[in-house]
Design a protein around this motif. Structure first.
Motif, PDB file in Angstrom:
ATOM      1  N   ALA A   7       0.858  -1.185   0.000  1.00  0.00           N
ATOM      2  CA  ALA A   7       0.000   0.000   0.000  1.00  0.00           C
ATOM      3  C   ALA A   7       0.892   1.232   0.000  1.00  0.00           C
ATOM      4  O   ALA A   7       1.810   1.343   0.816  1.00  0.00           O
ATOM      5  CB  ALA A   7      -0.913   0.010   1.229  1.00  0.00           C
ATOM      6  N   LEU A   8       0.606   2.142  -0.926  1.00  0.00           N
ATOM      7  CA  LEU A   8       1.448   3.329  -1.115  1.00  0.00           C
ATOM      8  C   LEU A   8       0.608   4.585  -0.941  1.00  0.00           C
ATOM      9  O   LEU A   8      -0.404   4.768  -1.618  1.00  0.00           O
ATOM     10  CB  LEU A   8       2.073   3.299  -2.507  1.00  0.00           C
ATOM     11  N   ALA A   9       1.033   5.455  -0.030  1.00  0.00           N
ATOM     12  CA  ALA A   9       0.293   6.680   0.275  1.00  0.00           C
ATOM     13  C   ALA A   9       0.642   7.783  -0.721  1.00  0.00           C
ATOM     14  O   ALA A   9       1.508   7.624  -1.579  1.00  0.00           O
ATOM     15  CB  ALA A   9       0.603   7.134   1.702  1.00  0.00           C
ATOM     16  N   GLY A  10      -0.037   8.919  -0.575  1.00  0.00           N
ATOM     17  CA  GLY A  10       0.240  10.077  -1.425  1.00  0.00           C
ATOM     18  C   GLY A  10       1.367  10.916  -0.854  1.00  0.00           C
ATOM     19  O   GLY A  10       1.942  10.609   0.179  1.00  0.00           O
ATOM     20  N   GLU A  19       8.816   6.965  -2.725  1.00  0.00           N
ATOM     21  CA  GLU A  19       8.290   5.598  -2.650  1.00  0.00           C
ATOM     22  C   GLU A  19       9.037   4.661  -3.600  1.00  0.00           C
ATOM     23  O   GLU A  19       9.247   3.485  -3.287  1.00  0.00           O
ATOM     24  CB  GLU A  19       6.792   5.606  -2.956  1.00  0.00           C
ATOM     25  N   VAL A  20       9.437   5.173  -4.751  1.00  0.00           N
ATOM     26  CA  VAL A  20      10.216   4.353  -5.679  1.00  0.00           C
ATOM     27  C   VAL A  20      11.545   3.948  -5.036  1.00  0.00           C
ATOM     28  O   VAL A  20      11.953   2.783  -5.090  1.00  0.00           O
ATOM     29  CB  VAL A  20      10.458   5.104  -7.002  1.00  0.00           C
ATOM     30  N   GLY A  21      12.236   4.908  -4.404  1.00  0.00           N
ATOM     31  CA  GLY A  21      13.495   4.599  -3.741  1.00  0.00           C
ATOM     32  C   GLY A  21      13.310   3.625  -2.593  1.00  0.00           C
ATOM     33  O   GLY A  21      14.117   2.704  -2.402  1.00  0.00           O
ATOM     34  N   ALA A  22      12.235   3.807  -1.830  1.00  0.00           N
ATOM     35  CA  ALA A  22      11.960   2.914  -0.708  1.00  0.00           C
ATOM     36  C   ALA A  22      11.643   1.500  -1.201  1.00  0.00           C
ATOM     37  O   ALA A  22      12.118   0.508  -0.632  1.00  0.00           O
ATOM     38  CB  ALA A  22      10.798   3.456   0.122  1.00  0.00           C
ATOM     39  N   LEU A  35       8.083  -7.169  -5.677  1.00  0.00           N
ATOM     40  CA  LEU A  35       6.949  -6.248  -5.587  1.00  0.00           C
ATOM     41  C   LEU A  35       6.142  -6.200  -6.877  1.00  0.00           C
ATOM     42  O   LEU A  35       4.946  -5.914  -6.843  1.00  0.00           O
ATOM     43  CB  LEU A  35       7.454  -4.851  -5.221  1.00  0.00           C
ATOM     44  N   ALA A  36       6.780  -6.469  -8.004  1.00  0.00           N
ATOM     45  CA  ALA A  36       6.058  -6.475  -9.274  1.00  0.00           C
ATOM     46  C   ALA A  36       5.152  -7.699  -9.397  1.00  0.00           C
ATOM     47  O   ALA A  36       4.333  -7.768 -10.314  1.00  0.00           O
ATOM     48  CB  ALA A  36       7.041  -6.432 -10.443  1.00  0.00           C
ATOM     49  N   ALA A  37       5.293  -8.650  -8.475  1.00  0.00           N
ATOM     50  CA  ALA A  37       4.436  -9.835  -8.468  1.00  0.00           C
ATOM     51  C   ALA A  37       3.550  -9.866  -7.226  1.00  0.00           C
ATOM     52  O   ALA A  37       3.010 -10.918  -6.876  1.00  0.00           O
ATOM     53  CB  ALA A  37       5.298 -11.096  -8.531  1.00  0.00           C
ATOM     54  N   ALA A  38       3.398  -8.724  -6.559  1.00  0.00           N
ATOM     55  CA  ALA A  38       2.564  -8.673  -5.353  1.00  0.00           C
ATOM     56  C   ALA A  38       1.129  -9.071  -5.678  1.00  0.00           C
ATOM     57  O   ALA A  38       0.621  -8.791  -6.772  1.00  0.00           O
ATOM     58  CB  ALA A  38       2.603  -7.268  -4.754  1.00  0.00           C
ATOM     59  N   ASP A  39       0.482  -9.730  -4.751  1.00  0.00           N
ATOM     60  CA  ASP A  39      -0.895 -10.192  -4.971  1.00  0.00           C
ATOM     61  C   ASP A  39      -1.874  -9.031  -4.996  1.00  0.00           C
ATOM     62  O   ASP A  39      -2.864  -9.060  -5.736  1.00  0.00           O
ATOM     63  CB  ASP A  39      -1.290 -11.181  -3.869  1.00  0.00           C
ATOM     64  N   VAL A  40      -1.612  -7.993  -4.182  1.00  0.00           N
ATOM     65  CA  VAL A  40      -2.501  -6.833  -4.111  1.00  0.00           C
ATOM     66  C   VAL A  40      -1.655  -5.563  -4.042  1.00  0.00           C
ATOM     67  O   VAL A  40      -0.711  -5.482  -3.254  1.00  0.00           O
ATOM     68  CB  VAL A  40      -3.433  -6.893  -2.879  1.00  0.00           C
ATOM     69  N   CYS A  41      -1.998  -4.581  -4.878  1.00  0.00           N
ATOM     70  CA  CYS A  41      -1.351  -3.272  -4.837  1.00  0.00           C
ATOM     71  C   CYS A  41      -2.416  -2.198  -4.629  1.00  0.00           C
ATOM     72  O   CYS A  41      -3.430  -2.198  -5.339  1.00  0.00           O
ATOM     73  CB  CYS A  41      -0.603  -2.979  -6.137  1.00  0.00           C
ATOM     74  N   VAL A  42      -2.211  -1.323  -3.661  1.00  0.00           N
ATOM     75  CA  VAL A  42      -3.135  -0.232  -3.392  1.00  0.00           C
ATOM     76  C   VAL A  42      -2.363   1.075  -3.479  1.00  0.00           C
ATOM     77  O   VAL A  42      -1.292   1.217  -2.869  1.00  0.00           O
ATOM     78  CB  VAL A  42      -3.781  -0.359  -1.994  1.00  0.00           C
ATOM     79  N   GLY A  43      -2.881   2.027  -4.239  1.00  0.00           N
ATOM     80  CA  GLY A  43      -2.212   3.307  -4.381  1.00  0.00           C
ATOM     81  C   GLY A  43      -3.173   4.459  -4.196  1.00  0.00           C
ATOM     82  O   GLY A  43      -4.333   4.381  -4.605  1.00  0.00           O
ATOM     83  N   ASP A 230      -1.896 -11.441   3.795  1.00  0.00           N
ATOM     84  CA  ASP A 230      -1.254 -11.933   5.023  1.00  0.00           C
ATOM     85  C   ASP A 230      -0.129 -11.011   5.490  1.00  0.00           C
ATOM     86  O   ASP A 230       0.090 -10.842   6.687  1.00  0.00           O
ATOM     87  CB  ASP A 230      -0.686 -13.344   4.784  1.00  0.00           C
ATOM     88  N   LEU A 231       0.585 -10.430   4.526  1.00  0.00           N
ATOM     89  CA  LEU A 231       1.664  -9.482   4.844  1.00  0.00           C
ATOM     90  C   LEU A 231       1.467  -8.254   3.977  1.00  0.00           C
ATOM     91  O   LEU A 231       1.441  -8.341   2.746  1.00  0.00           O
ATOM     92  CB  LEU A 231       3.035 -10.099   4.557  1.00  0.00           C
ATOM     93  N   LEU A 232       1.332  -7.107   4.626  1.00  0.00           N
ATOM     94  CA  LEU A 232       1.132  -5.852   3.902  1.00  0.00           C
ATOM     95  C   LEU A 232       2.281  -4.911   4.203  1.00  0.00           C
ATOM     96  O   LEU A 232       2.524  -4.548   5.359  1.00  0.00           O
ATOM     97  CB  LEU A 232      -0.196  -5.207   4.296  1.00  0.00           C
ATOM     98  N   LEU A 233       2.994  -4.502   3.159  1.00  0.00           N
ATOM     99  CA  LEU A 233       4.061  -3.528   3.277  1.00  0.00           C
ATOM    100  C   LEU A 233       3.497  -2.155   2.925  1.00  0.00           C
ATOM    101  O   LEU A 233       2.903  -1.981   1.856  1.00  0.00           O
ATOM    102  CB  LEU A 233       5.211  -3.871   2.334  1.00  0.00           C
ATOM    103  N   CYS A 234       3.647  -1.197   3.810  1.00  0.00           N
ATOM    104  CA  CYS A 234       3.097   0.150   3.608  1.00  0.00           C
ATOM    105  C   CYS A 234       4.233   1.167   3.533  1.00  0.00           C
ATOM    106  O   CYS A 234       5.171   1.115   4.341  1.00  0.00           O
ATOM    107  CB  CYS A 234       2.158   0.532   4.754  1.00  0.00           C
TER     108      CYS A 234
END
Length: 401
Positions: A7-10, A19-22, A35-43, A230-234
């Protein structure tokens, strides 16, 4: 096998670059993470650019090249976000004669019932709703996602992608990519999610008008958690600045942000509001989604470089991307004893060899710049070793001591 999401904030254009660097640091430092194969992406807002790219199989390394590369034909042209909204201006100007006539007739019909200012208040409708034209965003992303192997259709992606915007007329958050909202092109949804009021005009989709998704929530991590992640990286690029903890900086003399004038005061206020709101959400996720692990990565509160960076300037985008990469690596190393068992539950592992390689850079070496001095590298490595020893001794008890 664990279901992994991001999940990526504004945070404005440079927030997206942060966010790209992180993301580059996370993928490089965590074995097994793609990350390019993540099951769910939220932006949300600027995070929508990055989320949409990841969902289309464009990894952080490719994003770095696209965003920061010198070849504008192949990369991202910063001027795309700064084109004046001439169409919006023209439409508002054309409406002035009618609004002026209506206001004058209303005043003349009831001069005592309606004052002069009240009658002419409707002229405010001639003020443009945005300074810059956001349609270039749609054009760029449409071209990017319609190339071979990618898609501009939510329904054609391998994983799930959600781009959150705010319905201007109802004030409700809408997750494009969800049921009933997945027919809109991804590029248009990104434009809507990033339409910050005052800077970009609202985006019309199916007769409704949408603006920046961060107006409701900062992160919208719950969208991914409801998908069973199951695991969400924010990743959140905006945090309030603690000038009392930061090293003395000419931009905040005597640790007083008020010396920076109104822009700095407003920036601190905005960051404090959205960060407080995000923290409340993170606490709620821990109870509502107790089976999921949620890991948040964001700048330190004494990070003056991130706070004083102009979110709408591209002049230092390379430096900020490198800064995000290095600060995220440092954060991973600092939190390694807490993060390692969490990642292990999901088949991932921190690569300490990568994290402790202090010569590693994201951009500098690619440009042929000098590496870090050997003395600084040695001191950093020694600090990491001592930290590991300090953690190891209490775990072994008195005998080890």
């Amino acid at each position: 096998m664990s279901k992994i999401g991001i999940a990526l904030a504004g945070g404005g254009p440079l927030g997206g670059i942060y966010e790209v660097g992180a993301c580059a640091a996370l993928e490089e430092s965590i074995d097994g993470l793609d990350l390019a194969a993540a099951d769910v992406c939220v932006g949300v807002s600027a995070g929508g650019f990055v989320a949409a790219a990841l969902a289309n199989g464009i990894g952080p390394a490719a994003l770095v090249q696209s965003l920061l590369g010198s070849d504008r034909a192949q990369g991202f042209d910063p001027g795309l976000l700064l084109r004046p909204a001439f169409g919006e201006y023209a439409g508002r100007v054309c409406a002035i004669p009618r609004l002026l006539t209506d206001s004058l007739l209303q005043y003349l019909a009831h001069p005592w019932r309606h004052g002069l200012l009240e009658s002419f208040q409707r002229l405010s409708r001639a003020i443009p709703t945005g300074v810059f034209d956001g349609r270039g965003i749609d054009t760029l992303l449409r071209r990017m996602f319609e190339s071979a192997g990618r898609s501009n259709d939510f329904r054609q992606l391998r994983g799930r992608l959600f781009l959150v915007a705010t319905d201007l007329d109802s004030g409700q958050a809408v997750a494009f990519g969800g049921p009933g909202h997945d027919a809109v092109p991804i590029s248009t949804a990104v434009q809507a999610s990033a339409a910050l009021p005052g800077l970009f005009p609202p985006v019309e989709i199916d007769g409704r008008h949408y603006v920046d998704g961060a107006l409701i929530k900062t992160l919208h991590a719950s969208v991914a958690l409801r998908e069973g992640v199951d695991l969400l990286l924010c990743v959140n690029p905006l945090v309030p600045f603690d000038a009392t903890r930061a090293a003395r900086d000419a931009r905040a003399p005597d640790h007083k942000l008020s010396a920076g004038g109104l822009p700095v005061v407003l920036s601190q206020t905005f960051r404090a509001i959205i960060h407080s709101r995000m923290r409340v959400g993170m606490d709620r996720y821990a109870h509502e989604f107790s089976d999921a692990d949620v890991l948040l990565f964001e700048p330190a509160q004494d990070d003056a470089d991130m706070f004083f960076a102009n979110m709408f300037s591209y002049g230092e985008r390379s430096r900020l991307c490198e800064h995000a990469y290095q600060s995220t690596r440092a954060d991973l190393l600092r939190r390694r004893h807490t993060l390692a068992p969490v990642l292990r539950r999901h088949g991932l592992a921190l690569n300490l060899g990568v994290l402790k390689d202090h010569r590693r850079t994201l951009i500098a070496n690619r440009r042929g710049q000098q590496r870090a001095p050997a003395a600084a590298i040695t001191l950093d490595a020694l600090g990491s070793a001592l930290d590991d020893l300090q953690h190891w001794l209490p775990a072994r008890g008195p005998m080890a001591a």
